[in-house]
Enzyme design. Structure first.
Site, short mmCIF file in Angstrom:
data_model
loop_
_atom_site.label_atom_id
_atom_site.label_comp_id
_atom_site.label_asym_id
_atom_site.label_seq_id
_atom_site.Cartn_x
_atom_site.Cartn_y
_atom_site.Cartn_z
N GLU A 49 0.87 -1.18 0.00
CA GLU A 49 0.00 0.00 0.00
C GLU A 49 0.91 1.22 0.00
O GLU A 49 1.59 1.48 0.98
CB GLU A 49 -0.90 -0.06 1.24
CG GLU A 49 -1.87 1.06 1.34
CD GLU A 49 -2.75 1.21 0.11
OE1 GLU A 49 -3.33 0.20 -0.34
OE2 GLU A 49 -2.84 2.33 -0.42
N SER A 50 0.88 1.95 -1.11
CA SER A 50 1.86 3.03 -1.26
C SER A 50 1.68 4.16 -0.26
O SER A 50 2.65 4.78 0.17
CB SER A 50 1.83 3.58 -2.69
OG SER A 50 0.51 3.89 -3.07
N CYS A 79 4.40 -2.60 -8.40
CA CYS A 79 3.08 -2.17 -7.97
C CYS A 79 3.16 -0.95 -7.03
O CYS A 79 3.53 0.13 -7.48
CB CYS A 79 2.32 -3.35 -7.37
SG CYS A 79 0.55 -3.16 -7.50
N ARG A 106 -3.40 5.27 -9.79
CA ARG A 106 -3.53 4.18 -8.82
C ARG A 106 -4.86 3.44 -8.99
O ARG A 106 -5.85 4.02 -9.43
CB ARG A 106 -3.46 4.73 -7.39
CG ARG A 106 -2.08 5.20 -7.02
CD ARG A 106 -2.08 5.92 -5.70
NE ARG A 106 -2.26 5.02 -4.56
CZ ARG A 106 -2.41 5.46 -3.32
NH1 ARG A 106 -2.43 6.74 -3.05
NH2 ARG A 106 -2.55 4.58 -2.34
N ILE A 136 -2.70 -6.90 -8.79
CA ILE A 136 -3.51 -6.78 -7.55
C ILE A 136 -3.74 -5.29 -7.27
O ILE A 136 -2.81 -4.57 -6.93
CB ILE A 136 -2.78 -7.43 -6.36
CG1 ILE A 136 -2.45 -8.90 -6.67
CG2 ILE A 136 -3.65 -7.32 -5.10
CD1 ILE A 136 -1.58 -9.57 -5.63
N HIS A 172 3.04 -8.05 -10.08
CA HIS A 172 3.85 -8.65 -9.00
C HIS A 172 4.71 -9.81 -9.53
O HIS A 172 4.30 -10.97 -9.43
CB HIS A 172 2.93 -9.21 -7.91
CG HIS A 172 2.33 -8.17 -7.03
ND1 HIS A 172 2.79 -7.90 -5.76
CD2 HIS A 172 1.31 -7.32 -7.23
CE1 HIS A 172 2.08 -6.94 -5.21
NE2 HIS A 172 1.17 -6.57 -6.08
N GLU A 174 7.11 -11.25 -8.22
CA GLU A 174 7.53 -12.17 -7.16
C GLU A 174 6.48 -13.25 -6.88
O GLU A 174 6.75 -14.21 -6.17
CB GLU A 174 7.86 -11.39 -5.87
CG GLU A 174 6.65 -10.92 -5.05
CD GLU A 174 5.91 -9.73 -5.64
OE1 GLU A 174 6.24 -9.30 -6.77
OE2 GLU A 174 4.99 -9.23 -4.98
N1 GLN Z 1 -3.37 -0.24 -4.73
C1 GLN Z 1 -2.12 -0.13 -4.06
C2 GLN Z 1 -1.67 1.33 -3.96
O1 GLN Z 1 -2.27 2.19 -4.51
C3 GLN Z 1 -1.05 -0.94 -4.78
C4 GLN Z 1 -1.40 -2.40 -4.74
C5 GLN Z 1 -0.25 -3.34 -4.79
O2 GLN Z 1 0.90 -2.99 -4.55
N2 GLN Z 1 -0.55 -4.58 -5.07
O3 GLN Z 1 -0.74 1.63 -3.32
#
Ligand code: GLN
Length: 190
Positions: A49-50, A79, A106, A136, A172, A174
Site C-alpha cells: 500500500e503506497s 506495484c 492508482r 492486484i 507482482h 515475485e
Molecule cells: N493499490 C495499491 C496502492 O495504490 C497498490 C497495490 C499493490 O501494490 N498490489 O498503493
C-alpha cells in the site's frame, strides 16, 4: 559475483522477493533503516500500500537516503513500489521519490475484486517473453517521460519500464515461479 539485494520491508510483500533473490543466487537483505540500506548493491521496493509505505519512509527518515541510493544504484519497484518511485503524487501523503519519469494512476483496474492474472509480453535483452502477470489493485502507467523505455505490455498498456537505474512493473513478478524479471534486474539494470 554475489550481490546484496535489499528489499524495503516496511510493509507489503517482501518475503516472496527475498525468495526470488535467493533463487537467483544472491543475498537478500531486509531493509528497514539506513544502516542496512548502505550495505545493499541494489534495492527492491515491493507491492503493498503506497500510502502506508510513504508514511513509513517519512517517519523512519528514509526519503533522503533512498533518493541518494537511487542516484548511483539500481532500484526495482513493483506495484506500490512503482507508485513510490513515480513522478505524480496521486492522493499520496507526500511526494513520491520521482526517480523515474512515469505518471501513474492508482487502482486503475478497479477494486480488490478486479485483481487478475494475465499474460504480459516482455521484451528483455532483445527476446520476446510471455510472463504471467499478477495484477492486484494495480496502477496503470499513463505517461512515459524521457529516458524511459517500455519493456512489457498488457494489451496496449505499458506494464513494465525502465530508465538507466530504475525498473518498474505494475504487476507482482515475485508471485510467479519464474525469476526472469528478478534476474534481469540483478544482471542488467544499473
Ligand atoms: N493499490 C495499491 C496502492 O495504490 C497498490 C497495490 C499493490 O501494490 N498490489 O498503493
Amino acid at each position: 559475483m554475489k550481490q546484496i539485494i535489499g528489499v524495503l520491508s516496511l510493509q507489503g510483500d517482501f518475503l516472496k522477493h527475498k525468495q526470488a533473490i535467493e533463487q537467483c543466487g544472491h543475498h537478500a537483505l531486509y531493509v528497514r533503516d539506513f544502516e542496512n540500506l548502505k550495505k545493499c548493491d541494489k534495492l527492491i521496493i515491493p507491492g503493498g500500500e503506497s500510502t502506508t509505505m510513504l508514511l513509513l519512509i517519512e517517519k523512519l527518515e528514509l526519503r533522503q537516503p533512498l533518493l541518494e541510493f537511487g542516484q548511483t544504484k539500481a532500484i526495482m519497484g513493483t506495484c506500490a513500489g512503482l507508485i513510490v518511485l513515480a513522478t505524480n503524487r496521486e492522493h499520496l501523503p507526500s511526494d513520491p521519490l520521482k526517480l523515474i519519469d512515469v505518471k501513474i494512476k492508482r487502482n486503475a483496474y478497479g477494486r480488490q475484486v478486479d485483481s487478475f492474472i494475465d499474460t504480459v509480453k516482455l521484451k528483455l535483452n532483445g527476446k520476446d517473453i510471455d510472463f504471467e502477470g499478477v495484477f492486484i489493485r494495480a496502477p496503470k502507467i499513463m505517461e512515459l517521460g524521457q529516458n524511459v523505455i517500455p519493456l512489457g505490455y498488457h494489451g496496449k498498456d505499458v506494464v513494465m519500464a525502465r530508465n538507466e537505474r530504475i525498473l518498474v512493473a505494475t504487476f507482482h513478478p515475485e508471485l510467479t515461479n519464474a525469476v526472469t524479471i528478478h534476474r534481469y534486474f540483478i544482471d542488467k539494470v544499473g
